[in-house]
Design a protein around this motif. Structure first.
Motif, PDB file in Angstrom:
ATOM      1  N   UNK A 107      80.883   5.589 -19.896  1.00  0.00           N
ATOM      2  CA  UNK A 107      82.282   5.821 -19.485  1.00  0.00           C
ATOM      3  C   UNK A 107      83.096   6.360 -20.655  1.00  0.00           C
ATOM      4  N   UNK A 108      82.511   7.311 -21.349  1.00  0.00           N
ATOM      5  CA  UNK A 108      83.129   7.885 -22.536  1.00  0.00           C
ATOM      6  C   UNK A 108      84.474   8.539 -22.226  1.00  0.00           C
ATOM      7  N   UNK A 109      84.531   9.315 -21.143  1.00  0.00           N
ATOM      8  CA  UNK A 109      85.791   9.984 -20.802  1.00  0.00           C
ATOM      9  C   UNK A 109      86.886   8.957 -20.515  1.00  0.00           C
ATOM     10  N   UNK A 110      86.540   7.890 -19.819  1.00  0.00           N
ATOM     11  CA  UNK A 110      87.529   6.843 -19.541  1.00  0.00           C
ATOM     12  C   UNK A 110      88.052   6.237 -20.835  1.00  0.00           C
ATOM     13  N   UNK A 111      87.155   6.007 -21.792  1.00  0.00           N
ATOM     14  CA  UNK A 111      87.575   5.441 -23.073  1.00  0.00           C
ATOM     15  C   UNK A 111      88.502   6.393 -23.819  1.00  0.00           C
ATOM     16  N   UNK A 152      90.401   8.770 -22.505  1.00  0.00           N
ATOM     17  CA  UNK A 152      91.680   8.852 -21.789  1.00  0.00           C
ATOM     18  C   UNK A 152      92.530   7.603 -22.002  1.00  0.00           C
ATOM     19  N   UNK A 153      91.908   6.435 -22.028  1.00  0.00           N
ATOM     20  CA  UNK A 153      92.668   5.208 -22.274  1.00  0.00           C
ATOM     21  C   UNK A 153      93.276   5.204 -23.670  1.00  0.00           C
ATOM     22  N   UNK A 154      92.510   5.626 -24.649  1.00  0.00           N
ATOM     23  CA  UNK A 154      93.010   5.676 -26.025  1.00  0.00           C
ATOM     24  C   UNK A 154      94.144   6.680 -26.151  1.00  0.00           C
ATOM     25  N   UNK A 155      93.950   7.873 -25.573  1.00  0.00           N
ATOM     26  CA  UNK A 155      94.996   8.898 -25.656  1.00  0.00           C
ATOM     27  C   UNK A 155      96.245   8.486 -24.892  1.00  0.00           C
ATOM     28  N   UNK A 156      96.078   7.849 -23.760  1.00  0.00           N
ATOM     29  CA  UNK A 156      97.243   7.400 -22.985  1.00  0.00           C
ATOM     30  C   UNK A 156      98.064   6.410 -23.801  1.00  0.00           C
ATOM     31  N   UNK A 179     101.538   7.305 -22.123  1.00  0.00           N
ATOM     32  CA  UNK A 179     101.392   7.736 -20.736  1.00  0.00           C
ATOM     33  C   UNK A 179     100.257   6.918 -20.111  1.00  0.00           C
ATOM     34  N   UNK A 180      99.762   7.358 -18.976  1.00  0.00           N
ATOM     35  CA  UNK A 180      98.668   6.648 -18.315  1.00  0.00           C
ATOM     36  C   UNK A 180      97.424   7.533 -18.280  1.00  0.00           C
ATOM     37  N   UNK A 181      96.253   6.927 -18.190  1.00  0.00           N
ATOM     38  CA  UNK A 181      95.035   7.730 -18.065  1.00  0.00           C
ATOM     39  C   UNK A 181      95.066   8.633 -16.828  1.00  0.00           C
TER      40      UNK A 181
END
Length: 190
Positions: A109-113, A115-119, A124-126
């Motif tokens: 789930x690399x993309x989720x990680x 996006x969560x970090x960047x959010x 903002x939100x993922x």
């Protein structure tokens, strides 16, 4: 004896199958490395005065300004550069995660990680980041025609690295300065 031979043949075939699987995995890793090496993400400021190109690992490859950018106050230009830089680096990280997931799978789930970090960093939100990813237009390829009316002054603010010339090898023979330890070969070694 025949049963033992059949068992050895079966084990050998299993071994060969595992070797083929390893070869396939290495080929996929090489393809992934090639894609990551070629990765570029470009971000442009809302007023189109600043453009930043980021590469793998968030490496900044280029920063370009229009003439309008240079007419801005120093604090305004600095803010535009930083905001655009963050966008380009964030996009590069998302693309990098996408490439890795495409080759390795999304079990991590690399993309989720990412996006969560960047959010969290961008406040903002993922889901909003995911939506903005879907809205981004595709960049024209280098060989496709595109609008160059804003050519960013045809220059980069990043200095291109000049190829370094090699130092001449030291002369053979005895060194008159007494630094014989720098000379790997004495005349008698030839």
């Amino acid at each position: 004896m025949s049963a033992e031979f059949d068992q050895l043949v079966t084990q050998f075939e299993q071994f060969q199958a595992r070797l083929r699987h390893v070869d396939e995995q290495f080929a996929d890793v090489a393809a992934m490395q090639a894609e990551l090496t070629a990765l570029e993400a470009t971000a442009t400021s809302p007023d189109r005065s600043v453009t930043v190109v980021a590469g793998p690992g968030g490496a900044v490859k280029d920063i370009r300004f229009t003439d309008a950018a240079l007419r801005q106050s120093a604090p305004a230009l600095s803010a535009a550069v930083l905001a655009t830089l963050r966008q380009a680096v964030a996009e590069a990280a998302r693309r990098q995660a996408g490439i890795v997931e495409a080759h390795v799978g999304d079990d991590m789930h690399l993309m989720d990680q990412v996006l969560e970090t960047q959010a969290e960093l961008f406040g903002t939100t993922p889901e909003e980041l995911r939506a903005s990813m879907a809205e981004q237009p595709a960049r024209p390829a280098a060989d496709e025609p595109h609008d160059d009316h804003d050519d960013y002054g045809q220059g980069s603010v990043l200095r291109r690295e000049e190829p370094q010339s090699r130092a001449a090898p030291p002369a053979r023979g005895n060194d008159p300065s007494g630094n014989r330890f720098l000379n790997l070969y004495d005349e008698e070694d030839r």
